[in-house]
Design a protein around this motif. Structure first.
Motif, PDB file in Angstrom:
ATOM      1  N   VAL A 172       0.845  -1.191   0.000  1.00 28.52           N
ATOM      2  CA  VAL A 172       0.000   0.000   0.000  1.00 28.52           C
ATOM      3  C   VAL A 172       0.885   1.248   0.000  1.00 28.52           C
ATOM      4  N   GLN A 173       0.427   2.293  -0.739  1.00 25.85           N
ATOM      5  CA  GLN A 173       1.076   3.592  -0.660  1.00 25.85           C
ATOM      6  C   GLN A 173       0.581   4.321   0.581  1.00 25.85           C
ATOM      7  N   GLN A 208       4.497  -4.237   1.455  1.00 26.73           N
ATOM      8  CA  GLN A 208       5.393  -3.115   1.252  1.00 26.73           C
ATOM      9  C   GLN A 208       4.654  -1.843   1.652  1.00 26.73           C
ATOM     10  N   TYR A 209       5.325  -0.978   2.390  1.00 22.41           N
ATOM     11  CA  TYR A 209       4.786   0.320   2.766  1.00 22.41           C
ATOM     12  C   TYR A 209       5.526   1.366   1.953  1.00 22.41           C
ATOM     13  N   ILE A 210       4.814   1.982   1.000  1.00 26.41           N
ATOM     14  CA  ILE A 210       5.447   2.723  -0.080  1.00 26.41           C
ATOM     15  C   ILE A 210       5.353   4.232   0.139  1.00 26.41           C
ATOM     16  N   PHE A 211       6.486   4.899  -0.042  1.00 25.65           N
ATOM     17  CA  PHE A 211       6.600   6.356  -0.031  1.00 25.65           C
ATOM     18  C   PHE A 211       6.998   6.761  -1.454  1.00 25.65           C
ATOM     19  N   TYR A 212       6.111   7.507  -2.147  1.00 27.56           N
ATOM     20  CA  TYR A 212       6.238   7.652  -3.596  1.00 27.56           C
ATOM     21  C   TYR A 212       6.176   9.117  -4.003  1.00 27.56           C
ATOM     22  N   ASN A 213       7.164   9.555  -4.753  1.00 26.52           N
ATOM     23  CA  ASN A 213       7.192  10.919  -5.276  1.00 26.52           C
ATOM     24  C   ASN A 213       7.093  10.857  -6.796  1.00 26.52           C
ATOM     25  N   ALA A 218       8.403  -4.392   4.225  1.00 25.13           N
ATOM     26  CA  ALA A 218       9.417  -3.571   3.579  1.00 25.13           C
ATOM     27  C   ALA A 218       8.988  -2.121   3.579  1.00 25.13           C
ATOM     28  N   VAL A 219       9.932  -1.232   3.871  1.00 30.16           N
ATOM     29  CA  VAL A 219       9.756   0.198   3.628  1.00 30.16           C
ATOM     30  C   VAL A 219      10.304   0.450   2.234  1.00 30.16           C
ATOM     31  N   THR A 220       9.433   0.964   1.350  1.00 30.49           N
ATOM     32  CA  THR A 220       9.779   1.095  -0.066  1.00 30.49           C
ATOM     33  C   THR A 220       9.756   2.561  -0.481  1.00 30.49           C
ATOM     34  N   LEU A 221      10.827   3.009  -1.122  1.00 30.82           N
ATOM     35  CA  LEU A 221      10.935   4.367  -1.630  1.00 30.82           C
ATOM     36  C   LEU A 221      10.887   4.309  -3.149  1.00 30.82           C
ATOM     37  N   VAL A 252      13.808  11.902  -3.262  1.00 37.25           N
ATOM     38  CA  VAL A 252      13.242  11.429  -2.000  1.00 37.25           C
ATOM     39  C   VAL A 252      14.366  11.437  -0.972  1.00 37.25           C
ATOM     40  N   THR A 253      14.155  12.159   0.129  1.00 44.30           N
ATOM     41  CA  THR A 253      15.180  12.264   1.168  1.00 44.30           C
ATOM     42  C   THR A 253      14.643  11.711   2.478  1.00 44.30           C
TER      43      THR A 253
END
Length: 363
Positions: A152-153, A187-192, A218-221, A230-231
């Motif tokens: 999920v995002q 997966q836990y998604i951080f998306y730019n 998973a932490v996913t970038l 992404v920082t």
């Protein structure tokens, strides 16, 4: 021990049938009043029980600090049970935020100073930025679905320019993927997906309120183009119910390679809780902490990495990297895989660096 010195700077989501029957009228005595009341109460009890079992579906609420006046956005305080929200992008229907609903928080519109102060801690299924210039600060921001399984995002930046910052600590509390849920791996998604920067200054902590986490997490970038940044300045941590470190990975890019080999990711915190593995599927990773790549093995690319792409892990300062790094394992010899420095400094790699297929280079 391998030492790499670099004094160059490289810039690199049917018919029906009806039948008439004769009507039969029968007259029966009415039941006593007490029985009719009891039957009514019973029906009310069943209805109440039915309603209590219903799940409140999450919706999207829009940050809106001017009440029912048209327009959304602005600066203000985000708190459970408080206003500053609207049900639509017109901004004319004011509403309040309820943590228990786990709704999606959308930040768009006229940003102004864009400072959003979190009071008392808030919970959301997702945070979405549709404009640049916001800063979420102060107390904890809890992210995670009220139900549901799989990846999920949790936080994305979908439109706008400039930098969006979350300086609050983030707690990942996904209620559908714990030991007591119907699923486990996620997966836990951080998306730019914009030309701006998505920056997380606080820690990211996995801590599941419904029970100890099970399965691999998973932490996913992810980034959607070469100019996207992404920082992550905080660390990736495990809370009391976060599960074992051996189940947590750090993933960078998209393993399906639909958005591989793009974006720049700055990792400046201690991510040693991610002890299962760190996989870099695309882009440039700039490492600013000894443990930024987690505590497990690191791999660059996979068999689906597109031809003529580049994946690079570079150090942003004088750090010591103890991870074993597998450079290669890609399906095309035209893929450029790089391990080295991003600025003029000396970095130390104490783990093994293994060259696989493709054309890995050490710089």
């Amino acid at each position: 021990m391998q030492r790499v010195r670099d004094r160059r700077h490289e810039t690199s989501p049917a018919g029906s049938v009806s039948e008439k029957h004769p009507q039969i009228h029968m007259t029966t005595p009415r039941p006593p009043l007490s029985r009719r009341v009891a039957a009514l109460l019973g029906a009310m009890t069943v209805s109440a029980a039915f309603l209590a079992c219903q799940t409140v579906l999450a919706t999207t609420l829009y940050w809106d600090t001017n009440g029912a006046t048209p327009g959304i956005g602005g600066a203000g305080t985000w708190a459970d049970g408080a206003g500053n929200w609207s049900t639509g992008t017109a901004g004319t229907t004011a509403t309040t935020w309820t943590n228990a609903n786990r709704d999606t928080a959308s930040f768009q519109g006229t940003v102004g100073t864009g400072l959003v102060s979190i009071s008392g801690g808030v919970s959301a299924a997702q945070v979405s930025f549709g404009a640049g210039g916001y800063t979420l600060s102060s107390l904890d921001l809890t992210l995670g679905r009220a139900s549901g399984t799989g990846s999920v995002q949790l936080l994305n930046y979908t439109a706008g320019t400039g930098t969006n910052v979350v300086s609050s600590n983030i707690v990942l509390d996904d209620l559908g993927t714990t030991a007591s849920g119907t699923g486990s791996s996620a997966q836990y998604i951080f998306y730019n997906t914009t030309a701006g920067e998505l920056r997380l200054d606080g820690n990211i902590t996995l801590d599941f309120s419904s029970g100890t986490a099970s399965g691999n997490k998973a932490v996913t970038l992810r980034a959607s183009s070469a100019s996207v940044v992404v920082t992550i300045n905080g660390g990736i941590l495990l809370g009391a119910n976060g599960g074992p470190a051996g189940n947590l990975s750090l993933l960078i890019g998209d393993s399906t390679n639909s958005v591989a080999s793009i974006g720049t990711y700055y990792l400046n915190g201690d991510n040693s809780a991610a002890a299962r593995a760190t996989n870099v599927y695309g882009g440039i990773v700039v490492v600013g902490h000894d443990n930024a790549l987690g505590a497990g093995n690191v791999s660059l690319g996979n068999s689906g990495t597109p031809a003529n792409s580049a994946i690079k892990v570079r150090t942003g300062g004088a750090v010591t990297i103890a991870n074993n790094i597998s450079v290669g394992g890609v399906g095309s010899s035209s893929v450029q895989l790089v391990v080295g420095g991003n600025t003029a400094h000396e970095s130390v790699f104490t783990g093994a660096i293994t060259a696989g297929t493709g054309s890995p280079s050490l710089r």
